[in-house]
Design an enzyme around this catalytic site. Structure first.
Site: not given
Ligand code: PRP
Length: 175
Positions: A129, A98, A101
């Site tokens: 991002k 999704d 980051d």
């Molecule tokens: C979020 C998102 C990505 C990840 C991106 O997952 O869904 O998988 O963070 O961040 P990064 O590029 O800094 O690693 P999260 O760990 O919040 O879990 P979730 O998908 O269950 O909400």
């Protein structure tokens, strides 16, 4: 104390981006029976829309990655709490994320998948991002770009809230 949400990507804009990505994937993978691997939990809505828009035969699996520490301050400690159940040797794999980051989550998952010798490994992300990138990530199919800001909706959460919203919003905390 209520969170204040500011609309960033309305459902129509998301729909256009998802349709474009699905068309690109259909062009590249028709006839190859690709395996879409959704990175839980955030990708569940994006994956659902993407596979329906792609209109090609494909298979689906999931992997669950948890990034410890809040997403405001990434700890860099990414753990897999649910692995894929499919043998991906010689398969055409598309990782569906999704949001990219810091890039830490995808780096951990990409290394893990590469070790299983797929024929092809691509990354499809709805939102990136770039400003917070800590590890380089080559996104093969990218939907939307956002500046910094904590995003919620369309699968993305803040403390498990707001995943159900059809649009994507920037959450502004009241102080
Ligand atoms: C979020 C998102 C990505 C990840 C991106 O997952 O869904 O998988 O963070 O961040 P990064 O590029 O800094 O690693 P999260 O760990 O919040 O879990 P979730 O998908 O269950 O909400």
């Amino acid at each position: 104390m209520e969170d204040h949400l500011k609309l960033l990507f309305p459902p129509e804009e998301i729909h256009l981006a998802v349709t474009r990505l699905a068309n690109e994937i259909r062009r590249d993978f028709a006839g190859k029976m690709p395996l879409f691997i959704g990175i839980l939990k955030g990708s569940f809505i994006f994956l659902s829309d993407l596979v329906r828009a792609s209109k090609i035969p494909l298979e689906i699996d999931f992997i669950r990655a948890i990034s410890y520490g809040s997403r405001h301050v990434s700890s860099g400690d990414v753990r897999i709490t649910k692995d894929i159940e499919t043998d991906i040797t010689n398969r055409h794999v598309i990782l569906v994320e999704d949001i990219v980051d810091t890039g830490l989550t995808l780096n951990v998952i990409v290394e893990r998948m590469k070790a299983k010798n797929p024929a092809d490994l691509k990354i499809c992300a709805l939102v990136e991002k770039h400003i917070r990138r800590e590890m380089p990530v080559k996104i093969d199919y990218l939907g939307l770009s956002a500046k910094d800001g904590f995003l919620v909706g369309y699968g993305l959460d803040y403390n498990e809230k707001y995943r159900y919203l059809p649009g994507i919003y920037i959450i502004e905390k009241q102080v």
